[in-house]
Design a protein around this motif. Structure first.
Motif, mmCIF file in Angstrom:
data_model
loop_
_atom_site.group_PDB
_atom_site.id
_atom_site.type_symbol
_atom_site.label_atom_id
_atom_site.label_comp_id
_atom_site.label_asym_id
_atom_site.label_seq_id
_atom_site.Cartn_x
_atom_site.Cartn_y
_atom_site.Cartn_z
ATOM 1 N N ALA A 16 0.851 -1.155 0.039
ATOM 2 C CA ALA A 16 0.025 -0.086 -0.064
ATOM 3 C C ALA A 16 0.643 1.131 0.040
ATOM 4 C CB ALA A 16 -0.922 -0.121 1.080
ATOM 5 N N LEU A 17 2.073 1.282 0.787
ATOM 6 C CA LEU A 17 2.824 2.253 0.792
ATOM 7 C C LEU A 17 3.706 2.529 -0.590
ATOM 8 C CD1 LEU A 17 4.358 2.172 4.400
ATOM 9 C CD2 LEU A 17 2.562 3.660 3.454
ATOM 10 N N LEU A 18 4.051 1.544 -1.256
ATOM 11 C CA LEU A 18 4.430 1.730 -2.455
ATOM 12 C C LEU A 18 3.541 2.351 -3.408
ATOM 13 C CD1 LEU A 18 6.607 -1.831 -2.311
ATOM 14 C CD2 LEU A 18 7.587 0.627 -2.577
ATOM 15 N N ALA A 19 2.352 1.744 -3.284
ATOM 16 C CA ALA A 19 1.275 2.094 -4.476
ATOM 17 C C ALA A 19 0.787 3.592 -4.096
ATOM 18 C CB ALA A 19 0.360 1.202 -4.497
ATOM 19 N N ALA A 20 0.602 4.136 -2.772
ATOM 20 C CA ALA A 20 0.254 5.390 -2.435
ATOM 21 C C ALA A 20 0.914 6.649 -3.069
ATOM 22 C CB ALA A 20 -0.194 5.300 -1.098
ATOM 23 N N GLY A 21 1.995 6.603 -3.004
ATOM 24 C CA GLY A 21 2.871 7.717 -3.486
ATOM 25 C C GLY A 21 2.882 8.978 -2.572
ATOM 26 N N ARG A 22 2.177 8.575 -1.491
ATOM 27 C CA ARG A 22 2.098 9.716 -0.384
ATOM 28 C C ARG A 22 2.091 8.957 0.975
ATOM 29 N NH1 ARG A 22 -3.278 9.225 1.174
ATOM 30 N NH2 ARG A 22 -4.760 8.198 -0.279
ATOM 31 N N PRO A 23 1.913 9.975 2.014
ATOM 32 C CA PRO A 23 2.137 9.372 3.295
ATOM 33 C C PRO A 23 0.668 8.765 3.631
ATOM 34 C CG PRO A 23 3.207 11.158 3.373
ATOM 35 C CD PRO A 23 2.613 11.172 2.127
ATOM 36 N N LEU A 24 0.523 7.620 4.294
ATOM 37 C CA LEU A 24 -0.871 7.186 4.618
ATOM 38 C C LEU A 24 -0.686 7.152 6.191
ATOM 39 C CD1 LEU A 24 -1.097 4.032 2.345
ATOM 40 C CD2 LEU A 24 -2.311 6.485 1.989
ATOM 41 N N SER A 25 -1.586 7.524 6.810
ATOM 42 C CA SER A 25 -1.966 7.668 8.432
ATOM 43 C C SER A 25 -2.044 6.428 9.103
ATOM 44 C CB SER A 25 -2.883 8.513 8.779
ATOM 45 O OG SER A 25 -4.289 7.845 8.282
ATOM 46 N N PHE A 26 -1.753 6.251 10.163
ATOM 47 C CA PHE A 26 -2.270 4.953 10.842
ATOM 48 C C PHE A 26 -3.450 4.452 10.744
ATOM 49 C CE2 PHE A 26 -2.996 2.062 14.620
ATOM 50 C CZ PHE A 26 -1.895 1.448 14.831
ATOM 51 N N ASP A 27 -4.423 5.284 10.884
ATOM 52 C CA ASP A 27 -5.765 4.691 10.650
ATOM 53 C C ASP A 27 -6.203 4.355 9.121
ATOM 54 O OD1 ASP A 27 -6.484 5.179 13.337
ATOM 55 O OD2 ASP A 27 -7.244 6.970 12.995
ATOM 56 N N GLN A 28 -5.625 5.092 8.091
ATOM 57 C CA GLN A 28 -5.656 4.556 6.719
ATOM 58 C C GLN A 28 -5.154 3.535 6.570
ATOM 59 O OE1 GLN A 28 -3.824 8.395 5.134
ATOM 60 N NE2 GLN A 28 -5.859 8.807 4.192
#
Length: 222
Positions: A16-28
């Motif tokens: 998910a982090l590789l695909a997102a291209g932006r920071p993801l929060s803990f809840d996300q």
């Protein structure tokens, strides 16, 4: 939870982090999983520690910033990775850096107050650049004649400089003057490189209307 399930959760978060291209929060990150399969917060915290450890010795790292977590290229490999991109990273004028520093340390602050401290006029191009890059935003208006806008830094500003909060800025007691603040911010900008779209090359005009001096940004993996 057994080791196999932990490895699966870790792989899902990494993907998910590789695909997102932006920071993801803990809840996300937790919401990636169906409600009936959602890991407990303690489990997620443990998995993030495992992922951080798994990045040791690799060319990228798990970094926590204001908006959440992201995978990014390690700073020491930026010179090599940067050669993948033809366009030179942007640099910004001392005037822009000083303006940004004043907003970061004195927020909320008006343009007139910045001019009083710096002793020179703040170019509209500088303010526009900071707003367009979403490093600052208008948070209100001073209750004085003309009701000038008050500026403050944003979460994107923190993310760009790999900060979780303003308390991670160098203590003002350690900074003697605006020029030194500017140098400190510029040093951080030089140290943090990100992959940006070619269109960003048109951003960052200084008071003369010419492109500002270049400054690299953080390299995220996506």
């Amino acid at each position: 939870m057994n080791e196999e399930n932990l490895r699966k959760i870790q792989a899902i978060i990494e993907a998910a982090l590789l695909a997102a291209g932006r920071p993801l929060s803990f809840d996300q990150l937790r919401e990636l999983f169906p409600e009936d399969e959602r890991p407990a917060r303690q489990v997620m915290e443990h998995v993030l520690v495992l992922l951080e450890s798994a990045c040791e010795g690799r060319g990228f790292e798990l970094k926590k910033v204001a908006s959440g977590y992201r995978l990014q290229v390690r700073e020491e490999f930026a010179p090599w990775v940067g050669r993948l991109f033809e366009e030179k990273p942007q640099r910004y004028s001392r005037a822009l850096l000083e303006t940004l520093a004043l907003i970061a340390y004195r927020q909320p602050i008006t343009r007139g107050e910045i001019e009083d401290i710096r002793g020179v006029t703040v170019s509209s191009n500088i303010v526009r650049t900071l707003l367009e890059r979403e490093w600052v935003r208008v948070v209100g208006h001073r209750d004085v004649p003309g009701r000038p806008a008050m500026y403050a830094t944003t979460r994107q500003f923190l993310d760009y400089f790999n900060l979780q909060g303003l308390d991670q800025l160098p203590p003002l007691s350690e900074v003697r003057d605006l020029e030194e603040i500017g140098r400190e911010i510029e040093k951080n900008m030089q140290a943090e490189i990100e992959f940006e779209s070619g269109s960003s090359a048109s951003d960052g005009e200084g008071s003369s209307g010419e492109p500002e001096q270049d400054a690299p940004s953080n390299q995220t993996l996506h």
